[in-house]
Design a protein around this motif. Structure first.
Motif, PDB file in Angstrom:
ATOM      1  N   GLU A 194     -13.966  -1.719  -0.648  1.00 32.28           N
ATOM      2  CA  GLU A 194     -12.902  -2.501   0.009  1.00 32.28           C
ATOM      3  C   GLU A 194     -11.918  -1.582   0.725  1.00 32.28           C
ATOM      4  OE1 GLU A 194     -12.406  -5.926   0.057  1.00 32.28           O
ATOM      5  OE2 GLU A 194     -14.407  -6.157  -0.836  1.00 32.28           O
ATOM      6  N   CYS A 195     -11.582  -0.491   0.066  1.00 26.88           N
ATOM      7  CA  CYS A 195     -10.643   0.471   0.627  1.00 26.88           C
ATOM      8  C   CYS A 195     -11.180   1.074   1.926  1.00 26.88           C
ATOM      9  CB  CYS A 195     -10.393   1.565  -0.417  1.00 26.88           C
ATOM     10  SG  CYS A 195      -9.099   2.719  -0.027  1.00 26.88           S
ATOM     11  N   LEU A 196     -12.446   1.433   1.902  1.00 23.61           N
ATOM     12  CA  LEU A 196     -13.089   1.979   3.095  1.00 23.61           C
ATOM     13  C   LEU A 196     -13.207   0.938   4.208  1.00 23.61           C
ATOM     14  CD1 LEU A 196     -16.028   4.192   1.778  1.00 23.61           C
ATOM     15  CD2 LEU A 196     -14.446   4.846   3.605  1.00 23.61           C
ATOM     16  N   LYS A 197     -13.609  -0.250   3.827  1.00 24.59           N
ATOM     17  CA  LYS A 197     -13.843  -1.313   4.816  1.00 24.59           C
ATOM     18  C   LYS A 197     -12.567  -1.699   5.548  1.00 24.59           C
ATOM     19  CE  LYS A 197     -15.926  -5.906   5.323  1.00 24.59           C
ATOM     20  NZ  LYS A 197     -16.610  -7.024   4.620  1.00 24.59           N
ATOM     21  N   TYR A 198     -11.494  -1.888   4.780  1.00 27.53           N
ATOM     22  CA  TYR A 198     -10.241  -2.393   5.359  1.00 27.53           C
ATOM     23  C   TYR A 198      -9.197  -1.293   5.576  1.00 27.53           C
ATOM     24  CZ  TYR A 198     -12.327  -6.852   4.090  1.00 27.53           C
ATOM     25  OH  TYR A 198     -13.188  -7.922   3.955  1.00 27.53           O
ATOM     26  N   GLU A 199      -9.526  -0.059   5.175  1.00 31.32           N
ATOM     27  CA  GLU A 199      -8.594   1.073   5.265  1.00 31.32           C
ATOM     28  C   GLU A 199      -7.259   0.702   4.631  1.00 31.32           C
ATOM     29  OE1 GLU A 199      -8.492   2.807   9.174  1.00 31.32           O
ATOM     30  OE2 GLU A 199     -10.662   2.549   9.446  1.00 31.32           O
ATOM     31  N   SER A 200      -7.361   0.183   3.422  1.00 36.19           N
ATOM     32  CA  SER A 200      -6.195  -0.339   2.719  1.00 36.19           C
ATOM     33  C   SER A 200      -5.604   0.666   1.741  1.00 36.19           C
ATOM     34  CB  SER A 200      -6.591  -1.605   1.959  1.00 36.19           C
ATOM     35  OG  SER A 200      -7.710  -1.362   1.126  1.00 36.19           O
ATOM     36  N   ASN A 201      -4.416   0.350   1.255  1.00 36.20           N
ATOM     37  CA  ASN A 201      -3.699   1.156   0.250  1.00 36.20           C
ATOM     38  C   ASN A 201      -3.420   2.573   0.734  1.00 36.20           C
ATOM     39  OD1 ASN A 201      -4.090  -1.141  -1.324  1.00 36.20           O
ATOM     40  ND2 ASN A 201      -5.862  -0.290  -2.371  1.00 36.20           N
ATOM     41  N   SER A 202      -2.943   2.650   1.961  1.00 33.82           N
ATOM     42  CA  SER A 202      -2.603   3.946   2.539  1.00 33.82           C
ATOM     43  C   SER A 202      -1.335   4.509   1.907  1.00 33.82           C
ATOM     44  CB  SER A 202      -2.396   3.797   4.049  1.00 33.82           C
ATOM     45  OG  SER A 202      -2.013   5.018   4.627  1.00 33.82           O
ATOM     46  N   ILE A 203      -1.341   5.807   1.630  1.00 36.86           N
ATOM     47  CA  ILE A 203      -0.170   6.491   1.079  1.00 36.86           C
ATOM     48  C   ILE A 203       0.738   6.907   2.239  1.00 36.86           C
ATOM     49  CG2 ILE A 203       0.646   8.520  -0.211  1.00 36.86           C
ATOM     50  CD1 ILE A 203      -0.798   6.517  -1.984  1.00 36.86           C
ATOM     51  N   GLU A 204       1.978   6.451   2.192  1.00 38.50           N
ATOM     52  CA  GLU A 204       2.943   6.782   3.239  1.00 38.50           C
ATOM     53  C   GLU A 204       4.172   7.429   2.601  1.00 38.50           C
ATOM     54  OE1 GLU A 204       2.052   6.438   6.297  1.00 38.50           O
ATOM     55  OE2 GLU A 204       0.293   5.167   5.976  1.00 38.50           O
ATOM     56  N   LEU A 205       4.647   8.513   3.193  1.00 39.67           N
ATOM     57  CA  LEU A 205       5.813   9.223   2.665  1.00 39.67           C
ATOM     58  C   LEU A 205       6.831   9.462   3.774  1.00 39.67           C
ATOM     59  CD1 LEU A 205       4.056  11.977   0.499  1.00 39.67           C
ATOM     60  CD2 LEU A 205       5.256   9.959  -0.356  1.00 39.67           C
ATOM     61  N   ASP A 206       8.098   9.302   3.423  1.00 35.17           N
ATOM     62  CA  ASP A 206       9.179   9.674   4.341  1.00 35.17           C
ATOM     63  C   ASP A 206       9.049  11.163   4.652  1.00 35.17           C
ATOM     64  OD1 ASP A 206      12.056   9.242   5.462  1.00 35.17           O
ATOM     65  OD2 ASP A 206      12.206  10.991   4.139  1.00 35.17           O
ATOM     66  N   GLU A 207       9.188  11.540   5.911  1.00 34.95           N
ATOM     67  CA  GLU A 207       8.922  12.923   6.311  1.00 34.95           C
ATOM     68  C   GLU A 207       9.902  13.915   5.682  1.00 34.95           C
ATOM     69  OE1 GLU A 207       6.987  16.152   8.294  1.00 34.95           O
ATOM     70  OE2 GLU A 207       6.425  14.210   7.465  1.00 34.95           O
ATOM     71  N   GLU A 208      11.151  13.532   5.567  1.00 34.18           N
ATOM     72  CA  GLU A 208      12.135  14.434   4.934  1.00 34.18           C
ATOM     73  C   GLU A 208      11.762  14.680   3.477  1.00 34.18           C
ATOM     74  OE1 GLU A 208      16.957  14.781   4.078  1.00 34.18           O
ATOM     75  OE2 GLU A 208      16.160  13.055   5.187  1.00 34.18           O
ATOM     76  N   LEU A 209      11.381  13.606   2.789  1.00 34.42           N
ATOM     77  CA  LEU A 209      10.949  13.730   1.393  1.00 34.42           C
ATOM     78  C   LEU A 209       9.686  14.579   1.302  1.00 34.42           C
ATOM     79  CD1 LEU A 209      11.001  12.838  -1.631  1.00 34.42           C
ATOM     80  CD2 LEU A 209       9.625  10.870  -0.922  1.00 34.42           C
ATOM     81  N   ARG A 210       8.731  14.342   2.197  1.00 33.63           N
ATOM     82  CA  ARG A 210       7.475  15.095   2.167  1.00 33.63           C
ATOM     83  C   ARG A 210       7.716  16.590   2.324  1.00 33.63           C
ATOM     84  NH1 ARG A 210       3.748  17.733   4.908  1.00 33.63           N
ATOM     85  NH2 ARG A 210       5.021  17.746   6.800  1.00 33.63           N
ATOM     86  N   LEU A 211       8.596  16.955   3.246  1.00 33.66           N
ATOM     87  CA  LEU A 211       8.867  18.369   3.486  1.00 33.66           C
ATOM     88  C   LEU A 211       9.527  19.035   2.283  1.00 33.66           C
ATOM     89  CD1 LEU A 211      10.017  18.239   7.216  1.00 33.66           C
ATOM     90  CD2 LEU A 211       7.922  19.272   6.322  1.00 33.66           C
ATOM     91  N   LYS A 212      10.427  18.318   1.631  1.00 32.07           N
ATOM     92  CA  LYS A 212      11.071  18.861   0.428  1.00 32.07           C
ATOM     93  C   LYS A 212      10.050  19.046  -0.688  1.00 32.07           C
ATOM     94  CE  LYS A 212      15.765  17.052   1.111  1.00 32.07           C
ATOM     95  NZ  LYS A 212      16.765  16.073   0.595  1.00 32.07           N
TER      96      LYS A 212
END
Length: 301
Positions: free
Chosen positions: A270-288
């Motif tokens: 399901e994840c592959l088919k619909y490209e679902s449950n993507s992990i998204e992070l705020d860029e400032e948080l990601r850099l820290k």
């Protein structure tokens, strides 16, 4: 066409990479391109040419992959697969603790959220924590979230002062010394191989203490034929696969992480088919958060 064939076809169509932690279900490990511990898999994700990563594990693992690979799509098949230990630490109380101990190095186990990693000086794994903390110039260490791993390290570096967060793995906490003693009474020659997330009374009964990967390596190199494995029992799949002539036992029936077992083949499809449950992070948080992971490389190197 069965579910495995469907996943393989979709994976090839989308040029996706499937990663699975050692604690995942056997069938999930079998369909993965790479199987390993959380940080190893994050590095594989970073170094691979694939732009889509299917991370079969828990949320902090997929987050770590996204921190290291911001331009890739990182998908978590079981969106509710969390880590109770990682959730035991949060950024606000950590910031307050840092103010109380401004001279301390703040060290987080990789089993932590992106928000916590962003507050830390360096991130560590169970296999490199001892080496990295020994190299830190600070005499005082704030270690989180796992107090058991922290205790294990602190005993080996008595010259440093440790301030330990009161977190723990609910799966490793369930195992008792009695359950190991009962099994050892039956399998007298079995070696006890234990993860440092276990409590001290359990670690004290061990012949070897190490990370998941180190346990697998130890069992493979050992001349012994019987082993009591004191970590999440998903690792038995790789142990048996690499050591078909050896015997592996787990104490009691407690060594199952319900979150690690949430991912099924259907979730991956399901994840592959619909490209679902993507992990998204705020860029400032990601850099820290990235800084703590980059510092791990600095000290390992």
């Amino acid at each position: 066409m069965n579910i495995t064939d469907k996943i393989t076809e979709l994976k090839e169509q989308k040029n996706a990479l499937i990663l699975a932690h050692y604690y995942q279900r056997p069938e999930v490990q079998e369909i993965a391109d790479y199987v390993g511990d959380s940080y190893y898999l994050s590095k594989v994700a970073k170094d691979s040419p694939n732009k889509m990563i299917i991370f079969c594990g828990v949320k902090f693992m997929a987050e770590s992959a996204k921190i290291l690979s911001p331009n890739k799509t990182v998908l978590l098949p079981a969106s509710d697969a969390g880590c109770p230990m990682a959730d035991m630490a949060s950024s606000e109380p950590l910031a307050a603790l840092k103010k109380q101990h401004p001279d301390a190095a703040v060290v987080c186990y990789i089993n932590s959220t992106a928000e916590v990693k962003a507050e830390c000086d360096v991130c560590v794994t169970s296999s490199n924590a001892l080496s990295i903390i020994r190299k830190l110039p600070n005499k005082k260490i704030i270690f989180l979230p796992d107090k058991n791993l922290g205790e294990f390290i602190a005993k080996q570096i008595p010259e440093k002062e440790f301030i330990l967060w009161n977190g723990f793995c609910i799966t490793h906490k369930k195992v008792t010394p009695d359950s190991i003693k009962e099994l050892k009474a039956i399998k007298k020659d079995a070696l006890v191989l234990t993860h440092p997330e276990c409590e001290s009374a359990v670690r004290d009964l061990s012949d070897f203490i190490g990370s998941t990967g180190e346990i697998i390596s130890y069992a493979k190199k050992s001349k012994a034929s019987d082993f009591i494995i004191v970590t999440e029992q998903g690792v038995l799949h790789q142990l048996k696969k690499e050591n078909p002539d050896k015997n592996f036992y787990v104490p009691g029936n407690t060594m199952t992480c319900i979150n690690m077992k949430k991912t099924c083949l259907e979730d991956i499809y399901e994840c592959l088919k619909y490209e679902s449950n993507s992990i998204e992070l705020d860029e400032e948080l990601r850099l820290k958060a990235l800084t703590s992971l980059e510092n791990m490389h600095k000290y390992v190197g």
